[in-house]
Design an enzyme around this catalytic site. Sequence first.
Site, PDB file in Angstrom:
ATOM      1  N   HIS A 320      -4.403 -43.522 -91.752  1.00  0.00           N
ATOM      2  CA  HIS A 320      -5.102 -44.758 -91.419  1.00  0.00           C
ATOM      3  C   HIS A 320      -4.249 -45.934 -91.842  1.00  0.00           C
ATOM      4  CE1 HIS A 320      -8.313 -47.781 -91.276  1.00  0.00           C
ATOM      5  NE2 HIS A 320      -8.937 -46.930 -90.484  1.00  0.00           N
ATOM      6  N   ASP A 378     -12.530 -40.091 -87.760  1.00  0.00           N
ATOM      7  CA  ASP A 378     -12.478 -39.417 -86.461  1.00  0.00           C
ATOM      8  C   ASP A 378     -12.272 -37.919 -86.558  1.00  0.00           C
ATOM      9  OD1 ASP A 378     -12.842 -41.729 -85.026  1.00  0.00           O
ATOM     10  OD2 ASP A 378     -10.730 -42.247 -85.153  1.00  0.00           O
TER      11      ASP A 378
HETATM   12  N1  ACO Z   1       0.440 -36.823 -88.600  1.00  0.00           N
HETATM   13  C1  ACO Z   1       1.716 -36.718 -89.024  1.00  0.00           C
HETATM   14  N2  ACO Z   1       2.412 -37.717 -89.604  1.00  0.00           N
HETATM   15  C2  ACO Z   1       1.800 -38.906 -89.724  1.00  0.00           C
HETATM   16  C3  ACO Z   1       0.466 -39.107 -89.302  1.00  0.00           C
HETATM   17  C4  ACO Z   1      -0.228 -38.019 -88.728  1.00  0.00           C
HETATM   18  N3  ACO Z   1      -1.493 -38.149 -88.313  1.00  0.00           N
HETATM   19  N4  ACO Z   1       0.108 -40.370 -89.555  1.00  0.00           N
HETATM   20  C5  ACO Z   1       1.154 -40.957 -90.114  1.00  0.00           C
HETATM   21  N5  ACO Z   1       2.193 -40.087 -90.222  1.00  0.00           N
HETATM   22  C6  ACO Z   1       3.501 -40.332 -90.853  1.00  0.00           C
HETATM   23  C7  ACO Z   1       4.388 -41.170 -89.938  1.00  0.00           C
HETATM   24  O1  ACO Z   1       5.212 -40.349 -89.151  1.00  0.00           O
HETATM   25  C8  ACO Z   1       5.161 -41.987 -90.946  1.00  0.00           C
HETATM   26  O2  ACO Z   1       6.188 -41.171 -91.463  1.00  0.00           O
HETATM   27  P1  ACO Z   1       7.598 -41.840 -91.914  1.00  0.00           P
HETATM   28  O3  ACO Z   1       7.284 -42.788 -93.013  1.00  0.00           O
HETATM   29  O4  ACO Z   1       8.392 -40.654 -92.362  1.00  0.00           O
HETATM   30  O5  ACO Z   1       8.137 -42.495 -90.679  1.00  0.00           O
HETATM   31  C9  ACO Z   1       4.173 -42.243 -92.074  1.00  0.00           C
HETATM   32  O6  ACO Z   1       3.244 -41.152 -92.005  1.00  0.00           O
HETATM   33  C10 ACO Z   1       3.427 -43.564 -91.951  1.00  0.00           C
HETATM   34  O7  ACO Z   1       2.843 -43.619 -90.679  1.00  0.00           O
HETATM   35  P2  ACO Z   1       2.681 -44.947 -89.813  1.00  0.00           P
HETATM   36  O8  ACO Z   1       2.517 -44.595 -88.375  1.00  0.00           O
HETATM   37  O9  ACO Z   1       3.775 -45.903 -90.159  1.00  0.00           O
HETATM   38  O10 ACO Z   1       1.335 -45.509 -90.403  1.00  0.00           O
HETATM   39  P3  ACO Z   1       0.396 -46.559 -89.725  1.00  0.00           P
HETATM   40  O11 ACO Z   1      -0.404 -47.147 -90.814  1.00  0.00           O
HETATM   41  O12 ACO Z   1       1.139 -47.487 -88.856  1.00  0.00           O
HETATM   42  O13 ACO Z   1      -0.501 -45.648 -88.762  1.00  0.00           O
HETATM   43  C11 ACO Z   1      -2.229 -44.362 -87.845  1.00  0.00           C
HETATM   44  C12 ACO Z   1      -1.791 -45.289 -89.001  1.00  0.00           C
HETATM   45  C13 ACO Z   1      -1.936 -45.020 -86.473  1.00  0.00           C
HETATM   46  C14 ACO Z   1      -3.747 -44.187 -87.912  1.00  0.00           C
HETATM   47  C15 ACO Z   1      -1.506 -43.015 -87.978  1.00  0.00           C
HETATM   48  O14 ACO Z   1      -1.786 -42.436 -89.225  1.00  0.00           O
HETATM   49  C16 ACO Z   1      -1.848 -42.043 -86.840  1.00  0.00           C
HETATM   50  O15 ACO Z   1      -1.240 -42.112 -85.764  1.00  0.00           O
HETATM   51  N6  ACO Z   1      -2.861 -41.136 -87.082  1.00  0.00           N
HETATM   52  C17 ACO Z   1      -3.313 -40.248 -86.040  1.00  0.00           C
HETATM   53  C18 ACO Z   1      -4.250 -40.988 -85.087  1.00  0.00           C
HETATM   54  C19 ACO Z   1      -5.610 -41.255 -85.692  1.00  0.00           C
HETATM   55  O16 ACO Z   1      -6.240 -40.391 -86.281  1.00  0.00           O
HETATM   56  N7  ACO Z   1      -6.112 -42.511 -85.486  1.00  0.00           N
HETATM   57  C20 ACO Z   1      -7.434 -42.893 -85.964  1.00  0.00           C
HETATM   58  C21 ACO Z   1      -7.390 -43.960 -86.991  1.00  0.00           C
HETATM   59  S1  ACO Z   1      -9.011 -44.293 -87.626  1.00  0.00           S
HETATM   60  C22 ACO Z   1      -9.767 -45.299 -86.536  1.00  0.00           C
HETATM   61  O17 ACO Z   1      -9.176 -45.972 -85.741  1.00  0.00           O
HETATM   62  C23 ACO Z   1     -11.289 -45.392 -86.543  1.00  0.00           C
END
Ligand code: ACO
Length: 443
Positions: A320, A378
């Site tokens: 998140h 979610d």
């Molecule tokens: N699976 C695997 N790796 C992940 C995931 C995941 N679900 N989420 C983040 N990471 C990793 C990224 O690859 C990144 O790695 P790095 O630092 O080595 O490059 C690190 O964790 C940080 O991730 P970011 O994408 O920079 O974090 P951000 O805060 O921008 O993204 C997000 C948050 C979009 C929710 C992300 O965690 C994601 O895509 N999750 C899956 C989709 C999801 O469940 N969305 C629902 C959110 S809740 C809502 O909207 C009600």
Amino acid sequence: MTTVQTSTNGDQLNQDSDKSNLIVEGKTLDLPLYKGSIGPSVMDISRLYAQSDMFTYDPGFTSTASCESKITYIDGDKGVLLHRGYPIDQLAEQGSFLETCYLLLYGDLPQGEQFEDFKHRITYHTMLHEQIHTFYKGFRRDAHPMAIMVGVVGALSAFYHDSTDINDPTQRNIASLRMIAKMPTIAAMAYKYSIGQPFVTPRNDLDYSANFLNMCFSVPAEDYKVDPVLARAMDRIFILHADHEQNASTSTVRLAGSSGANPFACIAAGIACLWGPSHGGANEAALTMLEEIGSVDRIPEYIRRAKDKSDPFRLMGFGHRVYKNYDPRATVMQKTCHEVLDTLGLKDEPLLQVAMELERIAREDPYFVEKKLYPNIDFYSGITLRALGFPPEMFTVLFALARTVGWIAQWREMIEDPQQRIGRPRQLYTGPTLRDYVPTSNR
Ligand code: ACO
């Protein structure tokens, strides 16, 4: 080259200080600091341009507070979500959705008489103008229910023009109650229309969530009894989605409202924003992923893929932008998921087994632990909503229904804020500089 250096009068945004010194190209500017009741302070940069001929740059608003608000507080590091000070788990487990609506709108939990009056007013505004039924019939039979939601909610100002004067507090309140009351009817009708079944009229003898389930799942051909455990689960799911401070759709509602647009149009703008897959669409993606994994023995393969940087796959329902700890809504959602599956005799639902095992493995895996990737709301909501009988296209509609109260509360707060002005961000321009027009024959 421009150099900007900030310092505060003491530790970080100092408790004793109400000013911050910002050094912009050698010139020291005193910027006011404002302290919140909890959470980070903010540096007021509203006079920065006037004092330094410079804008700030913050795409995605990761460091920018766009408003002052008293409604919702999130501490993402600690996994805390408070509405008007009350923790989300207490509201979800002990309160009702309509109590939460009252709290978000008016600032406090309702007293006995106040609540009875509120419930009565919501119940008696659930019907839609009869001509709206005709309006539905203009949509293609296979229209996505979110497309219908955006259109119908946007059109409400054409049907309820007597509550569109945003400068009149009474009209603002009537518009608020109308939207909270009518959203379940609009959502259920969008669903019924998309599956070719007749619309079901709201029933005043049922509570908010039971009435919604009845409008979605009853048919004229037979009796339908709403299971109270399922109605309570629906209510809890609505509470969990009611507000989440300045997220993308809420900020959209505030920005649309800042021009003086009518409340129905502003909420339609919020619904349009919520429809995006990065916002309201993730619950559907989490369910699709669990279905794709299918069985517990395939989990290691998906964990491997989630950790592989050359693979675009991510564990949906994990991570998140704000929560770097367990999403407090996910805890309640998981419990609700178990209750719903138990009630429906689906205790051995394979997707639940996959979800629980996936969560267990991910929470012990150093990749997820170090990156602070926890299940979000979610992760369990798709399984729960599917078990309640909703198809994936309806998941975001349910989110919009529940979030409507948050959008309205935030919109009202904005209208009532004496500091309120039209929202108008600036930009860093990197396009062509001045050049003269050349006629077609000379290009
Ligand atoms: N699976 C695997 N790796 C992940 C995931 C995941 N679900 N989420 C983040 N990471 C990793 C990224 O690859 C990144 O790695 P790095 O630092 O080595 O490059 C690190 O964790 C940080 O991730 P970011 O994408 O920079 O974090 P951000 O805060 O921008 O993204 C997000 C948050 C979009 C929710 C992300 O965690 C994601 O895509 N999750 C899956 C989709 C999801 O469940 N969305 C629902 C959110 S809740 C809502 O909207 C009600």
